[in-house]
Design a protein around this motif. Structure first.
Motif, mmCIF file in Angstrom:
data_model
loop_
_atom_site.group_PDB
_atom_site.id
_atom_site.type_symbol
_atom_site.label_atom_id
_atom_site.label_comp_id
_atom_site.label_asym_id
_atom_site.label_seq_id
_atom_site.Cartn_x
_atom_site.Cartn_y
_atom_site.Cartn_z
ATOM 1 N N LEU A 419 0.856 -1.182 0.000
ATOM 2 C CA LEU A 419 0.000 0.000 0.000
ATOM 3 C C LEU A 419 0.895 1.236 0.000
ATOM 4 C CD1 LEU A 419 -2.566 -1.127 2.730
ATOM 5 C CD2 LEU A 419 -2.639 -1.543 0.260
ATOM 6 N N PRO A 420 1.019 1.923 -1.140
ATOM 7 C CA PRO A 420 1.998 3.014 -1.244
ATOM 8 C C PRO A 420 1.386 4.394 -1.047
ATOM 9 C CG PRO A 420 1.309 2.370 -3.439
ATOM 10 C CD PRO A 420 0.445 1.593 -2.463
ATOM 11 N N LEU A 421 1.923 5.135 -0.094
ATOM 12 C CA LEU A 421 1.707 6.575 -0.020
ATOM 13 C C LEU A 421 3.080 7.181 -0.322
ATOM 14 C CD1 LEU A 421 -0.607 6.721 3.121
ATOM 15 C CD2 LEU A 421 -1.280 6.972 0.717
ATOM 16 N N SER A 422 3.388 7.278 -1.605
ATOM 17 C CA SER A 422 4.767 7.437 -2.068
ATOM 18 C C SER A 422 5.081 8.864 -2.488
ATOM 19 C CB SER A 422 5.018 6.498 -3.251
ATOM 20 O OG SER A 422 4.397 7.009 -4.426
ATOM 21 N N HIS A 423 6.315 9.049 -2.965
ATOM 22 C CA HIS A 423 6.790 10.343 -3.442
ATOM 23 C C HIS A 423 5.938 10.868 -4.590
ATOM 24 C CE1 HIS A 423 8.647 7.482 -6.227
ATOM 25 N NE2 HIS A 423 8.707 8.469 -7.095
ATOM 26 N N ASP A 424 5.400 9.976 -5.414
ATOM 27 C CA ASP A 424 4.617 10.410 -6.569
ATOM 28 C C ASP A 424 3.368 11.186 -6.183
ATOM 29 O OD1 ASP A 424 6.056 9.646 -8.833
ATOM 30 O OD2 ASP A 424 5.390 7.571 -8.677
ATOM 31 N N GLU A 425 2.905 11.005 -4.945
ATOM 32 C CA GLU A 425 1.649 11.629 -4.527
ATOM 33 C C GLU A 425 1.852 12.955 -3.809
ATOM 34 O OE1 GLU A 425 -0.508 10.010 -6.055
ATOM 35 O OE2 GLU A 425 1.003 8.472 -6.386
ATOM 36 N N VAL A 426 3.085 13.411 -3.654
ATOM 37 C CA VAL A 426 3.336 14.627 -2.876
ATOM 38 C C VAL A 426 4.218 15.606 -3.653
ATOM 39 C CG1 VAL A 426 3.020 13.473 -0.660
ATOM 40 C CG2 VAL A 426 5.294 13.528 -1.681
ATOM 41 N N VAL A 427 4.043 15.658 -4.969
ATOM 42 C CA VAL A 427 4.899 16.484 -5.816
ATOM 43 C C VAL A 427 4.099 16.903 -7.051
ATOM 44 C CG1 VAL A 427 5.846 14.610 -7.222
ATOM 45 C CG2 VAL A 427 7.302 16.593 -6.689
ATOM 46 N N SER A 432 1.047 17.923 -0.450
ATOM 47 C CA SER A 432 1.492 16.917 0.510
ATOM 48 C C SER A 432 0.285 16.115 0.991
ATOM 49 C CB SER A 432 2.164 17.594 1.708
ATOM 50 O OG SER A 432 1.205 18.339 2.443
ATOM 51 N N LEU A 433 0.535 14.980 1.625
ATOM 52 C CA LEU A 433 -0.578 14.208 2.185
ATOM 53 C C LEU A 433 -1.349 15.044 3.187
ATOM 54 C CD1 LEU A 433 0.978 10.647 2.726
ATOM 55 C CD2 LEU A 433 -0.384 11.476 0.803
ATOM 56 N N MET A 434 -0.633 15.813 3.993
ATOM 57 C CA MET A 434 -1.278 16.675 4.980
ATOM 58 C C MET A 434 -2.203 17.680 4.305
ATOM 59 S SD MET A 434 -1.527 17.546 8.155
ATOM 60 C CE MET A 434 -2.026 18.963 9.119
ATOM 61 N N ASP A 435 -1.710 18.321 3.261
ATOM 62 C CA ASP A 435 -2.465 19.379 2.594
ATOM 63 C C ASP A 435 -3.613 18.827 1.757
ATOM 64 O OD1 ASP A 435 -3.093 21.988 1.958
ATOM 65 O OD2 ASP A 435 -1.623 22.154 0.347
ATOM 66 N N LYS A 436 -3.591 17.537 1.449
ATOM 67 C CA LYS A 436 -4.707 16.930 0.724
ATOM 68 C C LYS A 436 -5.955 16.821 1.606
ATOM 69 C CE LYS A 436 -1.788 13.746 -1.995
ATOM 70 N NZ LYS A 436 -1.925 14.227 -3.370
ATOM 71 N N GLN A 472 4.366 16.936 7.117
ATOM 72 C CA GLN A 472 4.909 18.100 6.406
ATOM 73 C C GLN A 472 3.828 18.702 5.521
ATOM 74 O OE1 GLN A 472 8.993 18.276 4.894
ATOM 75 N NE2 GLN A 472 8.185 18.659 2.852
ATOM 76 N N TYR A 473 3.688 20.024 5.593
ATOM 77 C CA TYR A 473 2.588 20.675 4.897
ATOM 78 C C TYR A 473 2.914 21.004 3.447
ATOM 79 C CZ TYR A 473 -1.418 23.664 4.037
ATOM 80 O OH TYR A 473 -2.572 24.192 3.526
ATOM 81 N N ILE A 474 4.150 21.418 3.186
ATOM 82 C CA ILE A 474 4.492 21.755 1.813
ATOM 83 C C ILE A 474 4.853 20.487 1.047
ATOM 84 C CG2 ILE A 474 5.272 24.089 2.350
ATOM 85 C CD1 ILE A 474 8.124 23.056 2.315
ATOM 86 N N GLU A 475 4.751 20.580 -0.279
ATOM 87 C CA GLU A 475 5.117 19.450 -1.126
ATOM 88 C C GLU A 475 6.600 19.103 -0.960
ATOM 89 O OE1 GLU A 475 2.368 19.351 -5.114
ATOM 90 O OE2 GLU A 475 4.305 20.339 -5.212
ATOM 91 N N GLY A 481 16.155 19.897 1.696
ATOM 92 C CA GLY A 481 15.845 18.921 2.718
ATOM 93 C C GLY A 481 14.399 19.032 3.156
ATOM 94 N N LEU A 482 13.929 18.031 3.902
ATOM 95 C CA LEU A 482 12.582 18.103 4.456
ATOM 96 C C LEU A 482 12.458 19.314 5.379
ATOM 97 C CD1 LEU A 482 11.916 14.353 5.404
ATOM 98 C CD2 LEU A 482 11.186 15.573 3.340
ATOM 99 N N ASP A 483 11.232 19.731 5.604
ATOM 100 C CA ASP A 483 10.987 20.920 6.431
ATOM 101 C C ASP A 483 10.977 20.514 7.909
ATOM 102 O OD1 ASP A 483 10.408 23.434 7.272
ATOM 103 O OD2 ASP A 483 8.436 23.568 6.344
ATOM 104 N N TRP A 484 12.175 20.187 8.419
ATOM 105 C CA TRP A 484 12.279 19.721 9.805
ATOM 106 C C TRP A 484 11.889 20.801 10.811
ATOM 107 C CZ3 TRP A 484 12.630 14.699 10.446
ATOM 108 C CH2 TRP A 484 13.194 13.923 9.437
ATOM 109 N N ASP A 485 11.916 22.069 10.387
ATOM 110 C CA ASP A 485 11.521 23.146 11.292
ATOM 111 C C ASP A 485 10.061 23.025 11.718
ATOM 112 O OD1 ASP A 485 14.038 24.231 11.219
ATOM 113 O OD2 ASP A 485 13.570 25.759 9.705
ATOM 114 N N GLU A 486 9.271 22.295 10.928
ATOM 115 C CA GLU A 486 7.866 22.121 11.309
ATOM 116 C C GLU A 486 7.725 21.401 12.650
ATOM 117 O OE1 GLU A 486 5.172 20.521 8.486
ATOM 118 O OE2 GLU A 486 5.480 22.114 7.017
ATOM 119 N N LEU A 487 8.750 20.668 13.042
ATOM 120 C CA LEU A 487 8.672 19.937 14.307
ATOM 121 C C LEU A 487 8.769 20.857 15.522
ATOM 122 C CD1 LEU A 487 10.669 16.712 13.428
ATOM 123 C CD2 LEU A 487 8.258 16.874 14.042
#
Length: 632
Positions: A419-427, A432-436, A472-475, A481-487
């Motif tokens: 069951l893939p929630l992969s890179h193809d779905e967030v670009v 992003s999955l969050m923003d969907k 992560q909210y942005i794509e 790098g990933l938006d680690w500041d969101e943490l």
């Protein structure tokens, strides 16, 4: 030193499509104090070996044998020097070409091959290797963290993390979060970061910006010693069309199809391998085994399988011709994939072979003897598309589209699925999955937790792309790098904690993975409650009393005293609730315990009454139940 008889025999096997370690014969090899270079270019007029050692001149002309293999033996080169082949092609054009069998290329923007031996590592991962060989990966948990190596984390100045640095940070993070596999987007050499590695130029070369072969070996060993497997994407369907790479190597179709419409991959702007050509088969099969053997990689995810299977893939009417039976099948491609899986499983039966494929015309994970392709798993693209459409819509309309959440149960036994929630779905503007997720920020977090719980409890192995675990909210951006500041945000922190706890639950509950290949691994409790948009089902383990009850509320409405069927009389308790405050929800009530009511519910003889928070997913487990012994 290889004797000439062995070399000749293996070159013959290469031309027959039966040489599965072609990199040991072709390419660059040191023999005594000299280097031997061999390259396949059957229609070239001349080839010169050129590099640092001869000032990139034409002083070293190679010799062609009767089968189109060019070779030269010389004592001029030294280790770590660079080289290429200057190929005088069939039409007389002279062009610099890379060595298709190089195991390391220079740093970009150049792509010359580096003269070096295969790394000789003394491995210390025997415990993992032994357990992996003894286990059945169909009946064990597989929870994959998908990673693009150069954009998981970067230094403040934008510099990439090295494999050594990732070994210190990525592996502990993956273990802490409860994933037990890392899957890398392609590790093979590629000229442009924007392709994410999918436009390969070096099928044996680790992308130089990622590190050295020795560093990758050390990384994989460190993963194994933490009980983490490593998978990499591998792309036999197409290759980069750059002039100095594989494309029209000797001036004629060499690695690609001779028919231009089949050679050209319009969607990707690349070229398609001629998978029916024996030399191409030897080249690709050797590459696949090379990554498994030199690096102890645990499996390959074969990308773009549909492009290999169908002659009309990504083509309009009139842009393709049927096969000899009048259909749209790429018969050579099908035979190649069967040969690939047969070869891999013959050498390494414990290796995972995973296909990314979106059609339903060809059995992907079926036995080769029954006409299948022989893969272990297939990405469940139908589940992914339906589920994301469902979660993106206003909850008011979900009752009219409830089949998006329930229909995948109908075909779950048709293949062995990931069951893939992969890179193809967030670009590419997909969000992003969050923003969907629909609604306010708090609603989005609630529904993302609900989605992940559905994924983790639905039959199939699991895959989540990096950054999605903390919402992560942005794509995804491949160049950062990933938006680690969101943490620094409490909700993201709680989302990360939730993902960790959910992963731990998955790994520790055998009912979620023991019987995935059996029909009775899932019992539907209620898939018809469209009006309230609540889905419920049971995941069953090997032992009758080992099961979980899963309830998913797809609306923000709290369902008090909600009736749910259970199979046995007794007591049950809530073991997981996505709405709890520690995960970012608002639910602070004590964990619920339930006594059954002697009242049937659909096909089940008993029921319990549950307080079900809005947008929540709840998992319930039996505590003390009364199971009647079955009659023999």
């Amino acid at each position: 030193m290889k004797n000439m008889t062995e070399v000749s025999e293996r070159i013959t096997r290469f031309h027959l499509g039966k040489e599965f370690a072609a990199q040991e014969i072709l390419g660059c090899h040191k023999e005594n104090d000299e280097y031997v270079f061999r390259v396949w270019a059957p229609h070239a007029q001349k080839i010169w070996l050129t590099g640092d050692f001869n000032d990139w001149s034409k002083s070293l002309e190679m010799t062609r044998n009767s089968e189109g293999i060019w070779s030269i033996t010389t004592d001029l080169p030294q280790e770590d020097q660079l080289y290429k082949y200057l190929v005088k092609q069939a039409d007389g054009t002279e062009i610099m070409k890379i060595d298709p069998f190089a195991i390391q290329l220079e740093a970009r923007p150049g792509n010359a091959a580096v003269i070096r031996d295969f790394p000789q590592k003394k491995w210390h991962d025997g415990g993992w290797i032994g357990r992996n060989k003894r286990s059945n990966h169909f009946a064990r948990p597989i929870n994959i963290y998908e990673v693009h190596l150069s954009s998981w984390k970067r230094h403040e100045d934008g510099a990439l993390y090295s494999l050594k640095e990732l070994q210190k940070e990525l592996i502990p993070y993956v273990k802490q979060q409860g994933f037990n596999y890392i899957e890398f987007l392609p590790l093979t050499a590629h000229p442009l970061d924007a392709s994410w590695g999918y436009q390969t130029i070096g099928y044996y070369a680790l992308e130089r910006t990622y590190g050295t072969p020795e560093e990758l070996q050390d990384f994989v060993e460190a993963c194994h010693n933490e009980n983490i497997g490593v998978i990499t994407d591998w792309v036999p369907g197409h290759f980069c069309k750059n002039d100095d790479a594989l494309a029209y190597y000797d001036g004629t179709p060499t690695f690609e199809y001779s028919e231009s419409w089949r050679a050209e991959n319009k969607g990707w702007g690349v070229l398609n391998f001629d998978l029916g050509k024996p030399e191409v088969q030897s080249f690709l099969l050797s590459s696949a085994l090379f990554w498994l053997e030199l690096y102890h990689i645990d499996g390959l995810r074969v990308d773009a399988v549909s492009n290999i299977l169908y002659r009309d893939y990504d083509r309009a009417p009139g842009e393709w011709t049927p096969d000899k039976f009048g259909g749209n099948r790429n018969l050579e491609g099908i035979e190649f994939l069967q040969k690939l899986n047969r070869t891999i499983k013959g050498c390494h039966p414990e290796s995972l072979m995973i296909a990314e494929e979106s059609s339903a015309q060809v059995k992907i994970t079926g036995r080769i003897e029954d006409g299948g392709l022989g893969f272990d798993f297939k990405w469940n693209m139908g589940w992914m598309n339906d589920i994301l459409r469902f979660y993106e819509m206003d909850p008011l309309f979900r009752k009219f589209n409830f089949n998006l959440a329930t229909f995948p149960f109908m075909y779950r036994m048709s293949e062995n699925f990931v069951l893939p929630l992969s890179h193809d779905e967030v670009v590419h503007g997909k969000k992003s999955l969050m923003d969907k997720m629909f609604g306010s920020r708090e609603d989005q977090f609630d529904q993302l937790r609900n989605l992940y719980t559905l994924q983790m409890t639905y039959p199939g192995k699991k895959l989540l792309f990096m950054g999605s675990e903390f919402g992560q909210y942005i794509e995804w951006r491949y160049a950062e790098g990933l938006d680690w500041d969101e943490l620094s945000d409490e909700l993201n922190q709680k989302m990360q904690l939730f993902d960790k706890k959910l992963n731990e639950l998955y790994l520790n509950q055998p009912s979620l993975w023991q019987l995935e290949q059996k029909e009775d691994s899932v019992v539907i409790i209620d898939a018809d409650n469209k009006d309230e948009s609540v889905l419920s089902f049971i995941r069953q383990g090997k032992i009758r009393h080992d099961f979980l009850i899963v309830i998913l509320n797809f609306t923000p409405v709290e369902r008090k005293d909600f009736h749910i069927g259970v199979p046995y009389k007794g007591t049950y308790e809530e073991i997981f609730n996505t709405a709890r405050s520690e995960y970012g929800g608002t639910w602070t009530k004590p964990k619920q315990k339930f006594e059954t009511k002697d009242s049937p519910f659909k096909d089940l003889n008993y029921q319990i009454h549950v307080d079900l928070p809005g947008f929540s997913a709840m998992i319930i487990k039996p505590v003390d139940i009364h199971i009647k012994r079955r009659r023999k």
